[in-house]
Structures are given as structure tokens and as C-alpha cells.
Design a protein around this motif. Structure first.
Motif, PDB file in Angstrom:
ATOM      1  N   UNK A 175       5.277  -1.920   3.658  1.00 51.03           N
ATOM      2  CA  UNK A 175       4.054  -1.284   3.145  1.00 51.03           C
ATOM      3  C   UNK A 175       3.659  -0.117   4.032  1.00 51.03           C
ATOM      4  N   UNK A 176       4.212  -0.061   5.260  1.00 51.39           N
ATOM      5  CA  UNK A 176       3.894   1.019   6.179  1.00 51.39           C
ATOM      6  C   UNK A 176       4.944   2.115   6.178  1.00 51.39           C
ATOM      7  N   UNK A 177       5.956   1.994   5.358  1.00 54.84           N
ATOM      8  CA  UNK A 177       6.993   3.022   5.307  1.00 54.84           C
ATOM      9  C   UNK A 177       6.431   4.280   4.650  1.00 54.84           C
ATOM     10  N   UNK A 178       7.057   5.394   4.967  1.00 51.71           N
ATOM     11  CA  UNK A 178       6.637   6.669   4.378  1.00 51.71           C
ATOM     12  C   UNK A 178       6.737   6.629   2.860  1.00 51.71           C
ATOM     13  N   UNK A 179       7.791   6.006   2.350  1.00 45.82           N
ATOM     14  CA  UNK A 179       7.987   5.925   0.898  1.00 45.82           C
ATOM     15  C   UNK A 179       6.861   5.165   0.226  1.00 45.82           C
ATOM     16  N   UNK A 180       6.492   4.032   0.804  1.00 42.57           N
ATOM     17  CA  UNK A 180       5.439   3.225   0.186  1.00 42.57           C
ATOM     18  C   UNK A 180       4.092   3.925   0.300  1.00 42.57           C
ATOM     19  N   UNK A 181       3.845   4.598   1.428  1.00 42.71           N
ATOM     20  CA  UNK A 181       2.594   5.345   1.574  1.00 42.71           C
ATOM     21  C   UNK A 181       2.506   6.465   0.547  1.00 42.71           C
ATOM     22  N   UNK A 182       3.633   7.112   0.251  1.00 41.74           N
ATOM     23  CA  UNK A 182       3.659   8.142  -0.783  1.00 41.74           C
ATOM     24  C   UNK A 182       3.339   7.529  -2.141  1.00 41.74           C
ATOM     25  N   UNK A 183       3.918   6.385  -2.443  1.00 43.37           N
ATOM     26  CA  UNK A 183       3.619   5.707  -3.707  1.00 43.37           C
ATOM     27  C   UNK A 183       2.128   5.407  -3.817  1.00 43.37           C
ATOM     28  N   UNK A 184       1.537   4.908  -2.739  1.00 37.09           N
ATOM     29  CA  UNK A 184       0.104   4.599  -2.765  1.00 37.09           C
ATOM     30  C   UNK A 184      -0.722   5.854  -2.989  1.00 37.09           C
ATOM     31  N   UNK A 185      -0.345   6.940  -2.354  1.00 30.74           N
ATOM     32  CA  UNK A 185      -1.106   8.183  -2.553  1.00 30.74           C
ATOM     33  C   UNK A 185      -0.966   8.682  -3.994  1.00 30.74           C
ATOM     34  N   UNK A 186       0.208   8.494  -4.595  1.00 30.09           N
ATOM     35  CA  UNK A 186       0.385   8.872  -6.003  1.00 30.09           C
ATOM     36  C   UNK A 186      -0.498   8.019  -6.915  1.00 30.09           C
ATOM     37  N   UNK A 190     -10.328  -3.040 -15.995  1.00 33.79           N
ATOM     38  CA  UNK A 190      -9.248  -2.859 -16.978  1.00 33.79           C
ATOM     39  C   UNK A 190      -8.071  -3.780 -16.686  1.00 33.79           C
ATOM     40  N   UNK A 191      -7.817  -4.012 -15.390  1.00 29.14           N
ATOM     41  CA  UNK A 191      -6.691  -4.874 -14.989  1.00 29.14           C
ATOM     42  C   UNK A 191      -7.041  -6.354 -15.062  1.00 29.14           C
ATOM     43  N   UNK A 192      -8.345  -6.666 -15.196  1.00 25.64           N
ATOM     44  CA  UNK A 192      -8.771  -8.060 -15.190  1.00 25.64           C
ATOM     45  C   UNK A 192      -8.667  -8.681 -13.805  1.00 25.64           C
ATOM     46  N   UNK A 193      -8.860  -7.843 -12.780  1.00 26.45           N
ATOM     47  CA  UNK A 193      -8.755  -8.271 -11.384  1.00 26.45           C
ATOM     48  C   UNK A 193     -10.047  -7.910 -10.663  1.00 26.45           C
ATOM     49  N   UNK A 194     -10.287  -8.514  -9.494  1.00 21.82           N
ATOM     50  CA  UNK A 194     -11.452  -8.097  -8.707  1.00 21.82           C
ATOM     51  C   UNK A 194     -11.226  -6.703  -8.115  1.00 21.82           C
ATOM     52  N   UNK A 195     -12.303  -6.015  -7.772  1.00 23.11           N
ATOM     53  CA  UNK A 195     -12.214  -4.677  -7.179  1.00 23.11           C
ATOM     54  C   UNK A 195     -11.392  -4.699  -5.905  1.00 23.11           C
ATOM     55  N   UNK A 196     -11.452  -5.796  -5.170  1.00 23.75           N
ATOM     56  CA  UNK A 196     -10.711  -5.888  -3.907  1.00 23.75           C
ATOM     57  C   UNK A 196      -9.199  -5.791  -4.127  1.00 23.75           C
ATOM     58  N   UNK A 197      -8.710  -6.179  -5.301  1.00 25.18           N
ATOM     59  CA  UNK A 197      -7.284  -6.057  -5.617  1.00 25.18           C
ATOM     60  C   UNK A 197      -6.853  -4.593  -5.525  1.00 25.18           C
ATOM     61  N   UNK A 198      -7.628  -3.710  -6.163  1.00 25.12           N
ATOM     62  CA  UNK A 198      -7.314  -2.280  -6.154  1.00 25.12           C
ATOM     63  C   UNK A 198      -7.457  -1.723  -4.741  1.00 25.12           C
ATOM     64  N   UNK A 199      -8.531  -2.079  -4.082  1.00 32.77           N
ATOM     65  CA  UNK A 199      -8.772  -1.602  -2.729  1.00 32.77           C
ATOM     66  C   UNK A 199      -7.634  -1.998  -1.786  1.00 32.77           C
ATOM     67  N   UNK A 200      -7.204  -3.234  -1.878  1.00 32.52           N
ATOM     68  CA  UNK A 200      -6.162  -3.729  -0.971  1.00 32.52           C
ATOM     69  C   UNK A 200      -4.816  -3.057  -1.213  1.00 32.52           C
ATOM     70  N   UNK A 201      -4.433  -2.847  -2.471  1.00 32.17           N
ATOM     71  CA  UNK A 201      -3.139  -2.200  -2.670  1.00 32.17           C
ATOM     72  C   UNK A 201      -3.221  -0.715  -2.329  1.00 32.17           C
ATOM     73  N   UNK A 202      -4.370  -0.077  -2.562  1.00 33.81           N
ATOM     74  CA  UNK A 202      -4.498   1.339  -2.222  1.00 33.81           C
ATOM     75  C   UNK A 202      -4.462   1.565  -0.709  1.00 33.81           C
ATOM     76  N   UNK A 203      -4.926   0.606   0.061  1.00 36.85           N
ATOM     77  CA  UNK A 203      -4.914   0.717   1.528  1.00 36.85           C
ATOM     78  C   UNK A 203      -3.606   0.214   2.127  1.00 36.85           C
TER      79      UNK A 203
END
Length: 112
Positions: free
Chosen positions: A36-47, A65-78
Motif C-alpha cells: 500500500x506504500x508503493x509508488x504504484x499503489x499511491x498513484x492508484x489512490x491519487x487517481x 452509494x457503495x453501501x459502506x461507512x464513510x471510514x471505508x472511503x477514508x481508509x482506502x484513500x489514505x
């Protein structure tokens, strides 16, 4: 497969420091080095963040829209939580983003 070396445990998921385990369970100071800390994964998150903002959606609206808590989006974006392929496709679908275009961008920009 788990291989012990010196003071850490190397697994398929990253390196876990041996001293971060107490009584066979992870301590609160657990350190896990993953892709999750690789450059490739960070680029995916920024996209993904860019696509969410272009869709004019907040994390809260996307999570609904995803039927998930807000923290789900926050956690994958970070980068705190990884998305699997099915989740990635669903996020793209809800954003109206082209997952194939994102992957193509990753292939052309990222060496790994």
C-alpha cells in the motif's frame, strides 16, 4: 509461508517486526510494511481521489452509494486499507470512472 529472520517475520503480506508481537498476538505497536506504500499503489489512490473529486462527490456521498461507512472511503484513500479487485471495480462504477483507463495509466507511468 512465514520465514523468521533476525528480529522480524517476513510474510507474503510484508515485514512484521518480531518485537511487535506479544504472546503470539500483534501488539498495539505493530508495524506492517505492505505494497500500500508503493509508488504504484499511491498513484492508484491519487487517481481514485481525483476521480471522486471530478465526480463532485464527498467521501460521505460515495460511501452511501457503495453501501459502506464513510471510514471505508477514508481508509482506502489514505492507504490504510487495500481495495481488492471487486471493490476497485465497484468504486470506479460508482464514480463513473473507467477502471481500464486507470490501470492503463498505472502501466504507462509506474515501473512496478
Amino acid at each position: 509461508m512465514v520465514a523468521k529472520r533476525n528480529h522480524h517475520i517476513k510474510t507474503h503480506f510484508g515485514i512484521i517486526l518480531f518485537q511487535d508481537y506479544q504472546d503470539g498476538r500483534p501488539s498495539k505497536r505493530r508495524l506492517l510494511v505492505t505494497s500500500t506504500y508503493s509508488d504504484s499503489y499511491q498513484l492508484l489512490l491519487s487517481l481514485l481521489v481525483e476521480a471522486r473529486k471530478e465526480a463532485k462527490l464527498t467521501q460521505t456521498l460515495l460511501s452511501a452509494r457503495l453501501g459502506k461507512p464513510q471510514s471505508f472511503v477514508s481508509k482506502y484513500e489514505r492507504g490504510e486499507r487495500r481495495l481488492d479487485v471487486i471493490e476497485f471495480l465497484n468504486v470506479c462504477r460508482q464514480l463513473g470512472a473507467d477502471p481500464y483507463k486507470m490501470i492503463h495509466t498505472l502501466e504507462n507511468v509506474s515501473p512496478t
